[in-house]
Design an enzyme around this catalytic site. Sequence first.
Site, PDB file in Angstrom:
ATOM      1  N   SER A 254      -1.115  -6.307   1.414  1.00 18.61           N
ATOM      2  CA  SER A 254      -2.143  -5.380   1.874  1.00 18.61           C
ATOM      3  C   SER A 254      -1.667  -3.948   1.695  1.00 18.61           C
ATOM      4  O   SER A 254      -0.553  -3.704   1.243  1.00 18.61           O
ATOM      5  CB  SER A 254      -2.455  -5.632   3.347  1.00 18.61           C
ATOM      6  OG  SER A 254      -1.342  -5.243   4.131  1.00 18.61           O
ATOM      7  N   LYS A 255      -2.533  -3.028   2.052  1.00 21.46           N
ATOM      8  CA  LYS A 255      -2.247  -1.612   1.809  1.00 21.46           C
ATOM      9  C   LYS A 255      -0.916  -1.169   2.403  1.00 21.46           C
ATOM     10  O   LYS A 255      -0.272  -0.277   1.873  1.00 21.46           O
ATOM     11  CB  LYS A 255      -3.372  -0.752   2.398  1.00 21.46           C
ATOM     12  CG  LYS A 255      -4.656  -0.863   1.599  1.00 21.46           C
ATOM     13  CD  LYS A 255      -5.754  -0.008   2.209  1.00 21.46           C
ATOM     14  CE  LYS A 255      -7.101  -0.446   1.643  1.00 21.46           C
ATOM     15  NZ  LYS A 255      -8.228   0.288   2.190  1.00 21.46           N
ATOM     16  N   ARG A 256      -0.534  -1.792   3.503  1.00 19.17           N
ATOM     17  CA  ARG A 256       0.717  -1.324   4.106  1.00 19.17           C
ATOM     18  C   ARG A 256       1.939  -1.702   3.266  1.00 19.17           C
ATOM     19  O   ARG A 256       3.048  -1.248   3.531  1.00 19.17           O
ATOM     20  CB  ARG A 256       0.842  -1.852   5.531  1.00 19.17           C
ATOM     21  CG  ARG A 256       1.069  -3.318   5.626  1.00 19.17           C
ATOM     22  CD  ARG A 256       0.916  -3.856   7.050  1.00 19.17           C
ATOM     23  NE  ARG A 256       0.737  -5.283   7.005  1.00 19.17           N
ATOM     24  CZ  ARG A 256       1.718  -6.148   6.759  1.00 19.17           C
ATOM     25  NH1 ARG A 256       2.938  -5.699   6.576  1.00 19.17           N
ATOM     26  NH2 ARG A 256       1.473  -7.430   6.695  1.00 19.17           N
ATOM     27  N   GLY A 258       2.145  -0.782   0.279  1.00 14.71           N
ATOM     28  CA  GLY A 258       2.220   0.223  -0.765  1.00 14.71           C
ATOM     29  C   GLY A 258       1.098   0.053  -1.759  1.00 14.71           C
ATOM     30  O   GLY A 258      -0.027  -0.246  -1.383  1.00 14.71           O
TER      31      GLY A 258
END
Length: 500
Positions: A254-256, A258
């Site tokens: 996911s976005k976390r 990167g």
Amino acid sequence: MTETTVRVRFAPSPTGYVHVGNARTALFNWLFARYHGGAFVLRIEDTDVERSEAQYETSLIEDLRWFGLDWDEGSDKGGPFGPYRQSERKDIYAQYATELIQQRRAYYCFCSPEQLEAERQVALKAGRQPRYSGRCRALEPEESAARVKAGEPAAIRLKIPEGAFSWDDLVHGLTSFSGDVIGDPIIVRSDGNPAYNFAVVIDDHLMGITHVIRGDDHISNTPRQLAVYQALGWPAPAFAHLSTILGPDRTRLSKRHGATSLESFREMGVLPEALRNYLALLGWSPADGKTEILSDAGLIAQFSLDHITKSPAVFDQEKLNWLNRHYMKQATMARLAKLSVPFLARAGYIAEPVPNPTLAWLERVVDAVLKNLDTLSQLSEASRLIFEYEPCSPSHQAIMDHLLNDNGAREVLTAFIPQVSEPLTYEKFREIAKAMQKQTGRKGRELFHPIRVALTGAESGPELEKLIPIFEEGSKLSLPHHVKSCTERLREFRECAGIG
RNA sequence: GGCGCUAUCGUCUAGGGGUUAGGACGUGAGAUUCUCAAUCUCAAAACCCGGGUUCGAUUCCCGGUAGCGCUACCA
């Protein structure tokens, strides 16, 4: 054997962010379609009004194009089975919903979302399966119809029959769910919008989709969709569920983690063909189990659902970098020079628009530093020694000290610097170096290292053979950040080193 | 909680009842080069655990464990 033409689809919701997992799903669909000479359809699933925005569709299409995919039918180009945007197909869904109501395969449900949520919580707390009680299923159809007519808000639910739902998944094999774990699902919301599990079935059927290739987070949805196919009396397509892509910590990427969107990879300076090759290898392998570098043609020629892995895969940026390095070496310098512009402009080294002579010079720059790059985003750092040369600055103190403590190096430079005159070509440089070798008796590293430091201000970097012409030609260009010529560099060097 | 999916080097994977368990990224060593890098060569590195079936399981079956997903009037 008559084989119907393969038709597959990629059906994203326009959220303005194409996750690599979805990109891979799109890629696999595309490869499958191209291998079979079938059709690849782009359908926009924008039934969730709150989450969809029209502008997102445009960027989604741009991202997909950048990625290198093309489709035969879609929201942007139409086709014989349109419209390809779910928000424009509401009449179609409504028509089938009405049909199911009339056939008593579906019913109106007047339960409020609040009420349902409360029941859900109670069931959860009691450790029971939180599924719809079926309360409104028992309502008399005439009564329901009257209430709807009177304007009472109602959703439409599908009656899930007894029994099991199973299918032969093209990736996972025989998969089956017992019907009693599924509550009667909502197929049309009280606001009139179709629910995903309903719309997707109608669209896939009407669009003639033969193979549904999608993420395995849809496995649990499949029985619900199978129930819709059954209720409508339609044959179900084949299903192939692709495994999840995980982050290094083995949770869903996911976005976390990167960079995970197509856009972020483009901004990072990853070449689309590298990403395609990498993503194809994530969960799929060629028949020989060995080949890693695969062109689109190679991918298409070999692609088969038989060689898809069932297990989730961890996204490995290192391996993507390796492929990207490979494809950058394959790319023409002209293409890379153009792609490099935004990265160098951001560093303030060049200004847009870039005139042709500068662009031609950039080709040399890229060529010189390419071997040091994983992605184009590292370009400004890698070419720093071309644009910035400040031997007298404090940051160079250590390098200068190190160099000047070496008497041999001083000797080389004392002899070398006066020899250099404008303009310096690499040929001329070789001549001087040869003479230095004779004069000082130093050669190889002992000879070139001091010269490298004096000329570039750094102890390592690209070959001097490439750097010297870059310095000389760059100095003649009018760039926002002046590139110093060899003589300019040596003049500055002399000032703070006291040599020559 | 229920249901489902998954399990081979650190990572991506091949393979499959008897193999020196293959390849790639990364890592380490060496070669080469004016340096770094690139390149080449070599090396270390894996079948989740427990039961079965079998002459023989990493491979087939069952259980456990772990991870993930679904369990929405999201898609």
